[in-house]
Design an enzyme around this catalytic site. Structure first.
Site, PDB file in Angstrom:
ATOM      1  N   CYS A  89      40.187  38.403  44.675  1.00  0.00           N
ATOM      2  CA  CYS A  89      39.060  37.970  45.504  1.00  0.00           C
ATOM      3  C   CYS A  89      39.433  38.155  46.965  1.00  0.00           C
ATOM      4  O   CYS A  89      40.551  37.801  47.376  1.00  0.00           O
ATOM      5  CB  CYS A  89      38.748  36.498  45.214  1.00  0.00           C
ATOM      6  SG  CYS A  89      37.370  35.838  46.178  1.00  0.00           S
ATOM      7  N   HIS A 131      31.357  37.381  39.081  1.00  0.00           N
ATOM      8  CA  HIS A 131      32.195  36.901  40.185  1.00  0.00           C
ATOM      9  C   HIS A 131      31.336  36.524  41.391  1.00  0.00           C
ATOM     10  O   HIS A 131      31.513  35.445  41.977  1.00  0.00           O
ATOM     11  CB  HIS A 131      33.202  38.000  40.552  1.00  0.00           C
ATOM     12  CG  HIS A 131      34.154  37.645  41.634  1.00  0.00           C
ATOM     13  ND1 HIS A 131      35.479  37.357  41.393  1.00  0.00           N
ATOM     14  CD2 HIS A 131      34.000  37.550  42.978  1.00  0.00           C
ATOM     15  CE1 HIS A 131      36.089  37.094  42.540  1.00  0.00           C
ATOM     16  NE2 HIS A 131      35.207  37.215  43.523  1.00  0.00           N
ATOM     17  N   GLU A 132      30.412  37.405  41.766  1.00  0.00           N
ATOM     18  CA  GLU A 132      29.601  37.158  42.963  1.00  0.00           C
ATOM     19  C   GLU A 132      28.609  36.014  42.754  1.00  0.00           C
ATOM     20  O   GLU A 132      28.393  35.225  43.674  1.00  0.00           O
ATOM     21  CB  GLU A 132      28.885  38.437  43.411  1.00  0.00           C
ATOM     22  CG  GLU A 132      29.801  39.600  43.742  1.00  0.00           C
ATOM     23  CD  GLU A 132      30.943  39.272  44.696  1.00  0.00           C
ATOM     24  OE1 GLU A 132      30.786  38.431  45.602  1.00  0.00           O
ATOM     25  OE2 GLU A 132      32.028  39.873  44.530  1.00  0.00           O
ATOM     26  N   HIS A 135      30.362  32.829  43.326  1.00  0.00           N
ATOM     27  CA  HIS A 135      30.481  32.488  44.754  1.00  0.00           C
ATOM     28  C   HIS A 135      29.243  31.746  45.243  1.00  0.00           C
ATOM     29  O   HIS A 135      29.349  30.791  46.016  1.00  0.00           O
ATOM     30  CB  HIS A 135      30.659  33.748  45.605  1.00  0.00           C
ATOM     31  CG  HIS A 135      32.066  34.195  45.764  1.00  0.00           C
ATOM     32  ND1 HIS A 135      33.058  33.406  46.309  1.00  0.00           N
ATOM     33  CD2 HIS A 135      32.664  35.380  45.457  1.00  0.00           C
ATOM     34  CE1 HIS A 135      34.199  34.071  46.334  1.00  0.00           C
ATOM     35  NE2 HIS A 135      33.989  35.263  45.815  1.00  0.00           N
TER      36      HIS A 135
END
Length: 163
Positions: A89, A131-132, A135
């Site tokens: 990351c 993953h995004e 976030h």
């Protein structure tokens, strides 16, 4: 417009759920330009708005030479037997750990003109979508590690020169 600096682990914006974008104005268009400029840097598969200090639901991606963005993304589907992926990351530089993710993911959202966007894929794209969107929910990939790996990762963070 600009390649924006990446916020690092410990910055509160990375741990707060992002707000939905309710107005598609010039500020959102500028955010998209910055996300696209920032994700074009070498070695970047995705950049979420919180990583550049903006607590809005938006991310850009750069996978297999395809660069784009999604506003108000929702992870609507994952499928397949979850498998470990090597993952890092930008907000936790120089660390790499295996994270268990689904091999397929689909995200829906909108573009700057309010048109529907559907983004789906396998492998690296599926990993980036998961993953995004994490976030945007205030989660880091470290949160998905098994307990032993998380302890190791947290020690590595504390010992990192950037922390």
């Amino acid at each position: 417009m600009a390649v924006r600096p990446i916020r690092l682990f410990g910055d509160p914006v990375l741990r707060s759920p992002s707000a939905e974008i309710t107005r598609l104005d010039e500020g959102v268009r500028a955010l998209v330009r910055d996300l696209l400029d920032t994700v074009e840097e070498p070695g970047r598969a995705g950049v979420a708005a919180p990583q550049i200090g903006v607590a809005l639901r938006a991310f850009s991606y750069n996978v297999d030479g395809v660069i784009g963005y999604v506003l108000n993304p929702v992870l609507v589907e994952t499928s397949g037997e979850p498998v470990p992926f090597g993952e890092g990351c930008l907000s936790v530089p120089n660390l790499w750990h295996e994270v268990v993710r689904s091999p397929y993911a689909r995200v829906t959202g909108i573009d700057v003109d309010g048109r529907e966007v559907v983004l789906e894929g396998e492998g690296v794209l599926a990993q980036a979508l998961q993953h995004e969107t994490d976030h945007l929910d205030g989660k880091l990939y470290l949160d998905r590690l098994d307990p032993a790996s998380r302890r190791l990762a947290m020690r590595q963070v504390r010992e990192s020169p950037w922390f």
